[in-house]
Write an enzyme that holds these catalytic residues in place. Structure first.
Site, PDB file in Angstrom:
ATOM      1  N   ASP A  32       0.853  -1.193   0.000  1.00 60.69           N
ATOM      2  CA  ASP A  32       0.000   0.000   0.000  1.00 60.69           C
ATOM      3  C   ASP A  32       0.890   1.245   0.000  1.00 60.69           C
ATOM      4  OD1 ASP A  32      -3.225   0.511   0.992  1.00 60.69           O
ATOM      5  OD2 ASP A  32      -1.821   2.196   1.089  1.00 60.69           O
ATOM      6  N   ILE A  33       0.509   2.244  -0.783  1.00 60.69           N
ATOM      7  CA  ILE A  33       1.311   3.467  -0.907  1.00 60.69           C
ATOM      8  C   ILE A  33       1.280   4.293   0.380  1.00 60.69           C
ATOM      9  CG2 ILE A  33      -0.463   5.081  -1.789  1.00 60.69           C
ATOM     10  CD1 ILE A  33       1.598   5.775  -4.041  1.00 60.69           C
ATOM     11  N   ASN A  87     -12.884  -3.147   2.870  1.00 58.54           N
ATOM     12  CA  ASN A  87     -13.794  -2.001   2.872  1.00 58.54           C
ATOM     13  C   ASN A  87     -14.693  -2.114   1.643  1.00 58.54           C
ATOM     14  OD1 ASN A  87     -12.395  -0.964   5.113  1.00 58.54           O
ATOM     15  ND2 ASN A  87     -10.929   0.092   3.807  1.00 58.54           N
ATOM     16  N   GLY A  93     -15.289   3.064   3.899  1.00 60.43           N
ATOM     17  CA  GLY A  93     -13.908   3.487   3.666  1.00 60.43           C
ATOM     18  C   GLY A  93     -13.319   3.077   2.334  1.00 60.43           C
ATOM     19  N   GLN A  94     -14.127   2.468   1.453  1.00 61.77           N
ATOM     20  CA  GLN A  94     -13.573   2.088   0.144  1.00 61.77           C
ATOM     21  C   GLN A  94     -13.338   3.343  -0.692  1.00 61.77           C
ATOM     22  OE1 GLN A  94     -15.868  -0.743  -2.188  1.00 61.77           O
ATOM     23  NE2 GLN A  94     -14.225  -0.975  -3.701  1.00 61.77           N
ATOM     24  N   SER A  95     -12.118   3.488  -1.182  1.00 65.16           N
ATOM     25  CA  SER A  95     -11.772   4.656  -2.000  1.00 65.16           C
ATOM     26  C   SER A  95     -11.306   4.275  -3.393  1.00 65.16           C
ATOM     27  CB  SER A  95     -10.690   5.488  -1.295  1.00 65.16           C
ATOM     28  OG  SER A  95      -9.520   4.718  -1.109  1.00 65.16           O
ATOM     29  N   HIS A 100     -10.308  -5.313  -3.533  1.00 67.64           N
ATOM     30  CA  HIS A 100      -9.028  -5.557  -2.864  1.00 67.64           C
ATOM     31  C   HIS A 100      -9.272  -5.903  -1.406  1.00 67.64           C
ATOM     32  CE1 HIS A 100      -9.998  -1.260  -2.455  1.00 67.64           C
ATOM     33  NE2 HIS A 100      -9.447  -1.333  -1.262  1.00 67.64           N
ATOM     34  N   HIS A 102      -7.064  -5.721   2.353  1.00 70.64           N
ATOM     35  CA  HIS A 102      -5.876  -5.201   3.019  1.00 70.64           C
ATOM     36  C   HIS A 102      -5.328  -6.290   3.937  1.00 70.64           C
ATOM     37  CE1 HIS A 102      -6.833  -0.769   2.324  1.00 70.64           C
ATOM     38  NE2 HIS A 102      -8.026  -1.322   2.118  1.00 70.64           N
TER      39      HIS A 102
HETATM   40  P1  5GP Z   1      -9.667   1.401   0.265  1.00 69.17           P
HETATM   41  O1  5GP Z   1      -9.704   2.731   0.970  1.00 69.17           O
HETATM   42  O2  5GP Z   1     -10.379   1.492  -1.080  1.00 69.17           O
HETATM   43  O3  5GP Z   1     -10.107   0.231   1.091  1.00 69.17           O
HETATM   44  O4  5GP Z   1      -8.128   1.112  -0.027  1.00 69.17           O
HETATM   45  C1  5GP Z   1      -7.442   1.668  -1.095  1.00 69.17           C
HETATM   46  C2  5GP Z   1      -5.986   1.659  -0.721  1.00 69.17           C
HETATM   47  O5  5GP Z   1      -5.235   1.914  -1.892  1.00 69.17           O
HETATM   48  C3  5GP Z   1      -5.588   2.730   0.296  1.00 69.17           C
HETATM   49  O6  5GP Z   1      -5.056   2.094   1.469  1.00 69.17           O
HETATM   50  C4  5GP Z   1      -4.548   3.553  -0.443  1.00 69.17           C
HETATM   51  O7  5GP Z   1      -3.477   3.968   0.390  1.00 69.17           O
HETATM   52  C5  5GP Z   1      -4.087   2.625  -1.550  1.00 69.17           C
HETATM   53  N1  5GP Z   1      -3.645   3.305  -2.749  1.00 69.17           N
HETATM   54  C6  5GP Z   1      -4.260   4.362  -3.370  1.00 69.17           C
HETATM   55  N2  5GP Z   1      -3.577   4.711  -4.467  1.00 69.17           N
HETATM   56  C7  5GP Z   1      -2.514   3.863  -4.541  1.00 69.17           C
HETATM   57  C8  5GP Z   1      -1.420   3.747  -5.472  1.00 69.17           C
HETATM   58  O8  5GP Z   1      -1.295   4.470  -6.458  1.00 69.17           O
HETATM   59  N3  5GP Z   1      -0.508   2.763  -5.228  1.00 69.17           N
HETATM   60  C9  5GP Z   1      -0.608   1.934  -4.147  1.00 69.17           C
HETATM   61  N4  5GP Z   1       0.338   1.015  -4.001  1.00 69.17           N
HETATM   62  N5  5GP Z   1      -1.624   2.021  -3.258  1.00 69.17           N
HETATM   63  C10 5GP Z   1      -2.561   2.970  -3.458  1.00 69.17           C
END
Ligand code: 5GP
Ligand code: ZN
Length: 114
Positions: A32-33, A87, A93-95, A100, A102
């Site tokens: 994760d970034i 999420n 919290g899904q963005s 995916h 975590h």
């Molecule tokens: P969500 O919030 O949808 O459950 O998780 C999305 C995750 O993707 C977040 O933890 C966020 O830090 C990660 N993320 C967003 N953009 C990037 C990216 O460009 N590269 C990587 N490796 N992770 C990303």
């Protein structure tokens, strides 16, 4: 199938770089970034689905493959405790709307989650 405007589809096909931890013909895992724990790895289907609910309903074997890769990585990293977080939907919290999970490890986690 690749969705042209999807960040994680681009990570799977290598258009956008990521620190890939493990990959096979169905599943990709990468760091994760913005890590929320010492180990914070995203495990995703190579094929585009909008969330893990959609994966589980349309291809339960693939959902199992995603969990299997997460468990293999946890073992390889020597984690004796870890958390898998999924999420689903904006309020949870899904963005990023490519399915995916975590994989988080290396610290103590609170319960219930926030
Ligand atoms: P969500 O919030 O949808 O459950 O998780 C999305 C995750 O993707 C977040 O933890 C966020 O830090 C990660 N993320 C967003 N953009 C990037 C990216 O460009 N590269 C990587 N490796 N992770 C990303
Ligand atoms: Zn996608």
């Amino acid at each position: 199938m690749v969705k042209m405007d999807c960040l994680f589809c681009k990570i799977v096909d290598g258009t956008i770089p990521a620190s890939v931890v493990k990959q096979n013909n169905k599943v990709t895992a990468f760091n994760d970034i913005s890590p929320q724990a010492p180990t914070h790895i995203l495990v995703i289907p190579n094929q585009h689905f909008k969330n893990m609910g959609e994966v589980s309903e349309s291809d339960p074997d693939l959902a199992g493959e995603i969990l299997k890769m997460a468990s293999q990585i946890a073992k390889e990293y020597g984690l004796d405790s870890w958390r898998i977080n999924i999420n689903t939907g904006e309020s949870a919290g899904q963005s990023v709307f490519h399915a995916h999970i975590h994989l988080l490890g290396g610290r103590v986690f609170a319960w219930p989650p926030g």
